[in-house]
Design an enzyme around this catalytic site. Structure first.
Site, short mmCIF file in Angstrom:
data_model
loop_
_atom_site.label_atom_id
_atom_site.label_comp_id
_atom_site.label_asym_id
_atom_site.label_seq_id
_atom_site.Cartn_x
_atom_site.Cartn_y
_atom_site.Cartn_z
N SER A 15 0.86 -1.20 0.00
CA SER A 15 0.00 0.00 0.00
C SER A 15 0.89 1.24 0.00
O SER A 15 2.02 1.20 0.51
CB SER A 15 -0.86 0.00 1.27
N TYR A 52 -1.56 -0.59 10.59
CA TYR A 52 -1.76 -0.99 9.20
C TYR A 52 -0.59 -0.54 8.32
O TYR A 52 -0.03 -1.33 7.56
CB TYR A 52 -3.07 -0.38 8.69
#
Ligand SMILES: NC(=O)c1ccc[n+]([C@@H]2O[C@H](COP(=O)([O-])OP(=O)(O)OC[C@H]3O[C@@H](n4cnc5c(N)ncnc54)[C@H](OP(=O)(O)O)[C@@H]3O)[C@@H](O)[C@H]2O)c1
Length: 254
Positions: free
Chosen positions: A148, A161
């Site tokens: 990501s 995350y």
């Protein structure tokens, strides 16, 4: 259903295929001629998707899978192999997000993010590599991690995350280096924000809308942004590509 045949002869396991990006990847790979193995915890969703792919002439198998559990990963590969022979490609896509300020986030949420995003990615990549070696098929092997852009940027409230995705990006390079001589190839896509269950609540909030307004194109990207890069990384054309983390974000980080 074969729209093109870039992945003809390949067997691709997609983790987290019960929704979002994973379901999209499953359709994409099946449409490119691969047999697809769909893994996640919500088996009913996987079975519906596998049936829809088969109805269109594709080859698909739904398998129950919790990527955080070693025994579950082994069982999923066993089931895939029994149906299609060795899995030569994996999209390690399963991922979760637990947001919260670092001072507030619970240890349980922190560990849960790591169990799925980091341990899960490792377990599926390792299982694929072991079996490809046993089958003498490492040259064909392709592992694609889903990292990501948050691995590189700092969004308050997204620490576990984001750090887990930084681990995924570096795991990509580490595994690629370790497996460089004998394969499989290991690469990652690092996408920007696209609408899914993972972030629906966030982008419905005022803070989320403000973040979106700061993107140069003031929009979320579309899953299809990833299609061609993913097909390339899974195909024979990427034989000399390993250890790459490819950022695809519609300019969101500019
Ligand atoms: N959407 C974005 O903007 C974006 C951007 C960059 C990266 N990503 C990454 O892309 C991947 C997919 O995200 P998404 O947006 O499609 O999210 P999503 O719609 O929430 O899908 C997540 C998938 O992961 C599966 N999953 C969760 N825990 C699992 C476990 N323990 N074992 C197996 N499967 C599990 C879920 O299935 P079950 O609940 O059925 O198990 C679901 O299919 C994630 O790795 C995410 O971090 C997303």
């Amino acid at each position: 259903m074969e729209k093109h045949s870039k992945l003809a002869g390949r067997t691709v396991m997609i983790t987290g295929a019960s929704g979002g990006l994973g379901a999209h990847f499953a359709e994409l790979c099946a449409g490119a001629g691969a047999a697809v193995v769909l893994g996640a915890r919500r088996l009913d969703r996987l079975e519906n998707l596998a049936a829809a792919i088969r109805d269109r002439g594709g080859r698909a198998l739904a398998v129950p899978l919790d990527v955080a559990e070693e025994a579950s990963v082994t069982a999923a590969f066993d089931a895939a192999e029994a149906q299609f022979g060795p899995v030569d490609s994996v999209i390690a896509n399963a991922g979760i997000e637990r947001s919260g300020r670092a001072t507030e986030i619970s240890v349980e949420d922190f560990d849960a993010v790591y169990a799925v995003n980091v341990r899960g990615a490792f377990l599926v990549a390792r299982e694929a590599a072991r079996r490809l070696r046993a089958a003498g098929r490492t040259e064909d092997g392709r592992i694609v991690m889903i990292s990501s852009i948050t691995a590189e940027i700092c969004v308050p409230g997204l620490m576990p995350y984001s750090v887990s995705k930084a681990a995924v990006s570096h795991m990509t390079r580490m595994l690629a280096r370790e497996w460089a001589r004998r394969g499989p190839n290991v690469n990652a896509l690092a996408p920007g924000y696209m609408p899914s269950d993972l972030n629906a609540e966030w982008f419905a909030s005022e803070a989320g809308r403000q973040q979106l307004d700061l993107f140069p194109r003031r929009r979320l990207a579309d899953f299809t942004m990833l299609d061609e890069p993913l097909l390339f990384l899974l195909s024979n054309a990427s034989a000399q590509v390993t250890g790459s983390v490819i950022k695809l974000d519609d300019g969101q980080t500019l």
